[in-house]
Design a protein around this motif. Structure first.
Motif, PDB file in Angstrom:
ATOM      1  N   GLN A 256       0.811  -1.215   0.000  1.00 18.59           N
ATOM      2  CA  GLN A 256       0.000   0.000   0.000  1.00 18.59           C
ATOM      3  C   GLN A 256       0.850   1.273   0.000  1.00 18.59           C
ATOM      4  OE1 GLN A 256      -2.527  -0.590   3.411  1.00 18.59           O
ATOM      5  NE2 GLN A 256      -3.961  -1.905   2.301  1.00 18.59           N
ATOM      6  N   THR A 257       1.964   1.260   0.713  1.00 17.48           N
ATOM      7  CA  THR A 257       2.772   2.472   0.832  1.00 17.48           C
ATOM      8  C   THR A 257       3.810   2.579  -0.287  1.00 17.48           C
ATOM      9  OG1 THR A 257       4.275   1.343   2.367  1.00 17.48           O
ATOM     10  CG2 THR A 257       2.445   2.616   3.310  1.00 17.48           C
ATOM     11  N   SER A 258       4.602   1.538  -0.474  1.00 15.27           N
ATOM     12  CA  SER A 258       5.666   1.594  -1.476  1.00 15.27           C
ATOM     13  C   SER A 258       5.151   1.335  -2.891  1.00 15.27           C
ATOM     14  CB  SER A 258       6.760   0.571  -1.155  1.00 15.27           C
ATOM     15  OG  SER A 258       7.398   0.887   0.062  1.00 15.27           O
ATOM     16  N   LEU A 874       2.397   2.558 -16.316  1.00 14.13           N
ATOM     17  CA  LEU A 874       3.466   2.142 -15.406  1.00 14.13           C
ATOM     18  C   LEU A 874       2.935   2.029 -13.981  1.00 14.13           C
ATOM     19  CD1 LEU A 874       6.614   4.226 -16.476  1.00 14.13           C
ATOM     20  CD2 LEU A 874       6.219   1.780 -16.770  1.00 14.13           C
ATOM     21  N   ASN A 875       3.163   0.885 -13.360  1.00  9.80           N
ATOM     22  CA  ASN A 875       2.889   0.747 -11.943  1.00  9.80           C
ATOM     23  C   ASN A 875       3.994   1.437 -11.147  1.00  9.80           C
ATOM     24  OD1 ASN A 875       0.462  -0.774 -11.796  1.00  9.80           O
ATOM     25  ND2 ASN A 875       1.579  -2.614 -12.406  1.00  9.80           N
ATOM     26  N   LEU A 876       3.621   2.015 -10.037  1.00  9.32           N
ATOM     27  CA  LEU A 876       4.593   2.704  -9.192  1.00  9.32           C
ATOM     28  C   LEU A 876       5.227   1.730  -8.215  1.00  9.32           C
ATOM     29  CD1 LEU A 876       2.596   6.009  -8.461  1.00  9.32           C
ATOM     30  CD2 LEU A 876       4.145   5.486 -10.349  1.00  9.32           C
ATOM     31  N   GLY A 877       6.292   2.183  -7.565  1.00  3.75           N
ATOM     32  CA  GLY A 877       6.959   1.377  -6.558  1.00  3.75           C
ATOM     33  C   GLY A 877       8.182   0.664  -7.096  1.00  3.75           C
ATOM     34  N   TYR A 878       8.583  -0.410  -6.397  1.00  5.88           N
ATOM     35  CA  TYR A 878       9.769  -1.189  -6.772  1.00  5.88           C
ATOM     36  C   TYR A 878       9.390  -2.200  -7.849  1.00  5.88           C
ATOM     37  CZ  TYR A 878      11.924   0.692  -2.526  1.00  5.88           C
ATOM     38  OH  TYR A 878      12.446   1.529  -1.575  1.00  5.88           O
ATOM     39  N   ARG A 879      10.004  -2.081  -9.024  1.00  5.45           N
ATOM     40  CA  ARG A 879       9.639  -2.935 -10.157  1.00  5.45           C
ATOM     41  C   ARG A 879      10.882  -3.345 -10.935  1.00  5.45           C
ATOM     42  NH1 ARG A 879       4.046  -3.673  -9.110  1.00  5.45           N
ATOM     43  NH2 ARG A 879       3.382  -1.718  -8.119  1.00  5.45           N
ATOM     44  N   HIS A 880      10.815  -4.523 -11.539  1.00  4.68           N
ATOM     45  CA  HIS A 880      11.842  -4.972 -12.478  1.00  4.68           C
ATOM     46  C   HIS A 880      11.333  -4.724 -13.898  1.00  4.68           C
ATOM     47  CE1 HIS A 880      13.430  -7.219  -8.986  1.00  4.68           C
ATOM     48  NE2 HIS A 880      14.589  -7.168  -9.635  1.00  4.68           N
ATOM     49  N   LEU A 881      12.072  -3.911 -14.656  1.00  6.54           N
ATOM     50  CA  LEU A 881      11.704  -3.648 -16.038  1.00  6.54           C
ATOM     51  C   LEU A 881      12.286  -4.737 -16.932  1.00  6.54           C
ATOM     52  CD1 LEU A 881      12.558   0.170 -16.276  1.00  6.54           C
ATOM     53  CD2 LEU A 881      10.529  -0.911 -15.296  1.00  6.54           C
ATOM     54  N   PRO A 882      11.484  -5.365 -17.784  1.00  6.07           N
ATOM     55  CA  PRO A 882      12.055  -6.285 -18.776  1.00  6.07           C
ATOM     56  C   PRO A 882      12.822  -5.474 -19.808  1.00  6.07           C
ATOM     57  CG  PRO A 882       9.721  -5.946 -19.196  1.00  6.07           C
ATOM     58  CD  PRO A 882      10.028  -5.220 -17.915  1.00  6.07           C
ATOM     59  N   LEU A 883      13.983  -5.933 -20.209  1.00  6.40           N
ATOM     60  CA  LEU A 883      14.813  -5.191 -21.153  1.00  6.40           C
ATOM     61  C   LEU A 883      14.763  -5.841 -22.531  1.00  6.40           C
ATOM     62  CD1 LEU A 883      17.894  -4.297 -18.917  1.00  6.40           C
ATOM     63  CD2 LEU A 883      15.961  -2.842 -19.557  1.00  6.40           C
ATOM     64  N   VAL A 898      14.111  -0.805 -10.503  1.00  5.09           N
ATOM     65  CA  VAL A 898      13.915   0.630 -10.284  1.00  5.09           C
ATOM     66  C   VAL A 898      12.827   0.851  -9.236  1.00  5.09           C
ATOM     67  CG1 VAL A 898      14.541   1.165 -12.681  1.00  5.09           C
ATOM     68  CG2 VAL A 898      12.129   0.867 -12.087  1.00  5.09           C
ATOM     69  N   ARG A 899      12.768   2.083  -8.768  1.00  6.66           N
ATOM     70  CA  ARG A 899      11.612   2.538  -7.986  1.00  6.66           C
ATOM     71  C   ARG A 899      11.033   3.751  -8.694  1.00  6.66           C
ATOM     72  NH1 ARG A 899      10.974   4.504  -1.592  1.00  6.66           N
ATOM     73  NH2 ARG A 899       8.688   4.384  -1.606  1.00  6.66           N
ATOM     74  N   ILE A 900       9.716   3.734  -8.898  1.00  7.26           N
ATOM     75  CA  ILE A 900       9.040   4.772  -9.670  1.00  7.26           C
ATOM     76  C   ILE A 900       8.042   5.499  -8.773  1.00  7.26           C
ATOM     77  CG2 ILE A 900       7.604   5.265 -11.698  1.00  7.26           C
ATOM     78  CD1 ILE A 900       8.569   2.580 -12.863  1.00  7.26           C
TER      79      ILE A 900
END
Length: 905
Positions: A256-258, A874-883, A898-900
């Motif tokens: 909920q927070t991050s 884009l979802n916010l928070g800590y995410r792994h972007l596929p490259l 990243v964190r967004i």
């Protein structure tokens, strides 16, 4: 048709391989290993336009490659495959190569991407059984790679595939052992350069029996330490706060927070239980994959159905994908999420950065067509240069399989039937019948929603009638058409849902375009008055070089234009029969009613078949007469704007274009001087509400990337609902302007790819990548310059190691991180980037963010890896972007952590 001697294949096969037991096309299988015959290799005929030659082809499941030896060792990474075609699906190539039909049931075409472009491999197997063995096994391996890239597999399976692939690559002598030199080479391949002392220490730690080499078990221990994620460890400890594991309460607070999650408590419980451990130490949602062989057992080999798996998916409720030993699902109060489970969650589809994927959310498809952006292509038949490129059905197949919903045909007279090519150029030709057959076959494979064929028709009336016959024959009941006489008035266009599975023709109706010259697009040129003021120097040079050829082309068309102008004055009778009431009103004001002066010779009839007019129902092409209150267009009227003309309209009155596009369709296309098939940035025209923003799909540039990012949404249906501000008549929505900051923390990258040569081989030398990350935000033309905060205060944090790079235009802001030296395997930056942007009408869907991983001192080279998405998805928070690589093929193991966050300025 040519017949190849069967002995050229069969006599080269070992006796045991000539007859192979058929492979059942079942939905599941327990025997998922690659058959020994395919591991050793079987001779197959490789077919090309110039020759047919026999090679030994084999499958390496661990390396994930198709391998054969010609002059050099050749291979195709299975994850690079775009499509597998067999039999009748590949008939176009068999007939093109003039080979007999007897080979059709043993023909396999593999379409893949390598060295910046699409390539094809055509194979003929010796027997039907061998063909089936190849086809089934290859599809199964391909399914595994696709699930790995989509995050729909467990962390154990992902790790197992990775271990097998790199163990096989490191064990050159195939003796099941790695000495220190092997491990040192492996590290170079993995893009990491530890000191020799550090590497020796790690080697000794993994060599548990002190034998001086690593077996597979030792190797797994070695890479486990190598792949440690201290940045995730720190994040986990922060939220566990000293406890033995993460409780559901701590997980819920993190989400909920991050992560800014809007999921309900029940939905969060389901996710938590997939990755949490019971008191007995078993993970209720994690299957026990520990090797590639076990992982493959869960993959379907069925071609018609999608890949099925016993692995837990994001949609599965807890307990439905439990292990055989699990008999009940624990309460969230009894479970804890350990570090391994937390890491697996962060890498999974449950924590995807992309908010609109896997068909979880669909847009309302019942609105009229003008309320959608529609994935569109320009010169679809070309797969290369605008002047000397090849015309082929391949362009249609590629575009349609990527959910393109509008394709283009430029049609001219052929020897016997109409043909398609880029007029007045040296491009090759493809028959209309072949192009339509390809469209019909692939139209609704990726999406069920309607196809719009945008046609420029330059052929004679008899061949126009042939064109209609071909389209009715090929498309059948899917083709939209209506008799010309007695059509009811159209008050509004139908919806994509209403037109599911239908094919619409869009072409200019010469009976409606009365009194107007043929458009510049029709004669293959753009007038000087329509030249954009922002034309680049290179475009001006190209235009100068082609000016003489264009002048000749215009002279050739001048007589036709004069004929059409005069004929329109004689066409009032036909106009009254076919025109809608709205068009009749316009015509009564613009067409002279008086008869021609006595003695004037009779004018020729309009050179357009009435049968062709019957196909123009909801997409009737007209010339743009301007966008203002004086001009009136029927709902079915659609005009096309060149890039230059669209740019002028944006400057003269963007609001008028937005208003027009609420109820009418408009198509834009790249300017004629883009002879290299480059693209504009499509969000410029989406921001004015234009629906069919056509791009060159054969060119993988920024424009293609933005278009791809837009239409990844809505289940890749090819239709995306426009933002409310572009659909609503509420002027207050477009009057609302807001300023924001996109805060992105670039934390780390995982297993960045090495540069590759033209054969797809990694370039492994002593140099190790020194990576940095560049983030760009691309904003539509609703702003004259990038918004920057008035004061550099807490609201704005430029990077501490790096600087704002000068924007490439008024609509782009770019920032980069510092450089991590000698580490492309697991570089850690933990660096914040802040990008300012403004919004009109809260249209985040039209702002695009691009992540590029680059090498120091090679900033102008193609990036090592990229990721692009609209800000709204884009979802916010800590995410792994596929490259992805430059052609947007996803790397199997490369990610960016990243964190967004977005804050108001």
């Amino acid at each position: 048709m040519t017949s190849l001697p069967e002995s050229s294949i069969v006599e080269q096969l070992p006796p045991s391989s000539v007859s192979v037991a058929p492979v059942a096309q079942s939905s599941s299988t327990t025997d998922a290993t690659v058959p020994p015959l395919l591991q050793v290799g079987v001779p197959m005929i490789k077919v090309s336009a110039k020759k047919q030659k026999r090679y030994l082809f084999r499958l390496d499941a661990d390396q994930g490659q198709i391998i054969w030896q010609s002059k050099k060792l050749r291979f195709i990474p299975i994850e690079n495959i775009k499509e597998l075609r067999e039999g009748a699906d590949a008939r176009y190539y068999r007939e093109q190569f003039q080979l007999a039909q007897e080979y059709e049931d043993r023909w396999l075409t593999i379409v893949y991407v390598l060295d910046g472009g699409y390539k094809t491999l055509h194979l003929i197997s010796a027997t039907r059984d061998i063909f089936q063995l190849w086809d089934v096994t290859l599809r199964r391996l391909y399914s595994i790679r696709q699930q790995l890239m989509s995050g729909l597999v467990s962390a154990d399976m992902r790790q197992a595939v990775w271990e097998k692939q790199f163990w096989k690559g490191a064990d050159d002598e195939q003796d099941q052992r790695l000495d220190f030199d092997d491990v040192e080479r492996l590290c170079r391949r993995l893009n990491i350069n530890p000191s020799r002392e550090d590497l020796q220490r790690r080697f000794k730690q993994a060599d548990s029996q002190n034998r001086g080499y690593l077996d597979f078990g030792d190797f797994k221990r070695f890479v486990k330490h190598l792949k440690a994620r201290p940045e995730i460890d720190r994040l986990y400890k922060k939220h566990v706060n000293g406890a033995e594991g993460m409780t559901f309460a701590a997980f819920e607070q993190f989400m909920q927070t991050s992560q800014k999650s809007s999921l309900s408590r029940v939905e969060l419980e389901h996710i938590f239980l997939r990755y949490a451990f019971c008191p007995n130490g078993k993970a209720p949602g994690s299957p026990p994959q520990t090797s590639l062989d076990l992982a493959m057992q869960s993959i379907s080999i069925a071609k018609e159905a999608g890949p099925q798996s016993s692995l837990p998916s994001a949609e599965s409720p807890p307990g439905t994908a439990t292990t055989a030993s699990s008999t009940s699902v624990p309460s969230v109060d009894d479970a804890l999420m350990k570090l391994s489970g937390f890491t697996a969650f962060l890498l999974s589809a449950d924590n995807s950065v992309f908010a609109d994927q896997h068909g979880r959310t669909y847009h309302d498809m019942s609105r009229p067509l003008p309320e959608y952006f529609i994935s569109s292509s320009h010169n679809t038949y070309l797969v290369g240069h605008q002047l000397v490129g090849e015309s082929t059905i391949e362009g249609y197949i590629r575009a349609l399989l990527h959910s393109c919903r509008s394709v283009e045909l430029d049609i001219y007279d052929g020897d016997t039937e109409p043909t398609v090519y880029h007029g007045r150029t040296l491009t090759s030709k493809v028959s209309v019948r072949d192009a339509c057959a390809a469209i019909a076959k692939y139209a609704f494979v990726a999406s069920p929603y309607p196809i719009v064929i945008s046609a420029e028709i330059h052929c004679s009336v008899p061949q126009q009638e042939q064109l209609v016959e071909i389209m009715k024959e090929v498309f059948g009941d899917a083709l939209v058409w209506a008799p010309v006489d007695g059509r009811p008035k159209i008050d509004a266009l139908p919806s994509p849902e209403d037109l599911k599975g239908r094919v619409l023709l869009k072409a200019k109706n010469l009976y409606v375009v009365e009194g107007q010259a043929v458009s510049e697009k029709e004669v293959g040129v753009e007038t000087e008055s329509s030249t954009s003021t922002d034309t680049s120097a290179s475009d001006s040079d190209v235009a100068a070089e082609l000016k003489q050829e264009w002048r000749k082309a215009r002279q050739n068309e001048a007589e036709l234009i004069r004929d059409l102008k005069s004929e329109f004055k004689k066409a009032r009778g036909a106009l009254n029969r076919v025109r809608s009431p709205g068009a009749q009103k316009v015509a009564s004001q613009s067409v002279p009613q008086s008869p021609p002066p006595s003695g004037q010779p009779a004018k020729p009839k309009v050179k357009m078949s009435m049968e062709l007019v019957s196909l123009l129902v909801y997409t009737v092409g007209v010339k743009c007469r301007g966008i203002n209150k004086k001009e009136e267009y029927a709902p079915e009227h659609i005009f096309s704007l060149s890039e230059n003309t669209a740019n002028k309209l944006l400057k003269q009155g963007m609001m008028d274009l937005i208003k027009h596009n609420r109820t009418h369709l408009v198509r834009t296309y790249p300017k004629g001087t883009r002879i290299g098939s480059t693209n504009y940035e499509p969000h410029r025209y989406w921001s004015a509400g234009c629906q069919l923003v056509a791009i060159n799909w054969q060119t993988f540039d920024l424009g293609y990337m933005i278009n791809h990012a837009m239409f990844q949404r809505n289940g890749r249906a090819g239709y995306v609902l426009k933002p409310l501000a572009l659909r609503s008549s509420d002027k207050q929505l477009l009057a609302r302007r807001t300023k924001h900051l996109l805060n992105i923390t670039i934390i780390s990258a995982q297993q960045l790819p090495r540069p590759k040569d033209s054969q797809g081989r990694e370039i492994i030398d002593k140099s190790i990548v020194d990576p940095f990350v560049e983030v760009s935000i691309h904003i539509p033309d609703w702003t004259h310059s990038p918004f920057l905060p008035e004061k550099t205060a807490d609201a704005y944090s430029p990077p501490t190691a790096g600087n704002i790079v000068e924007a490439t235009s008024a609509r782009t802001v770019t920032c980069r991180t510092g450089v991590v030296k000698n580490n492309g395997f697991n570089p850690v930056w933990e660096q914040q980037i802040c990008l300012p942007f403004d919004l009109v009408g809260d249209m985040k869907d039209l702002v695009f963010v691009r992540f590029s991983v680059k090498q120091e001192n090679k900033e102008d080279d193609e990036p090592l890896a990229v990721y692009c998405a609209s800000l709204g998805s884009l979802n916010l928070g800590y995410r792994h972007l596929p490259l992805h690589d430059g052609q947007l093929s996803q790397y199997l193991f490369s990610t960016l952590f990243v964190r967004i966050d977005i804050q108001d300025a």
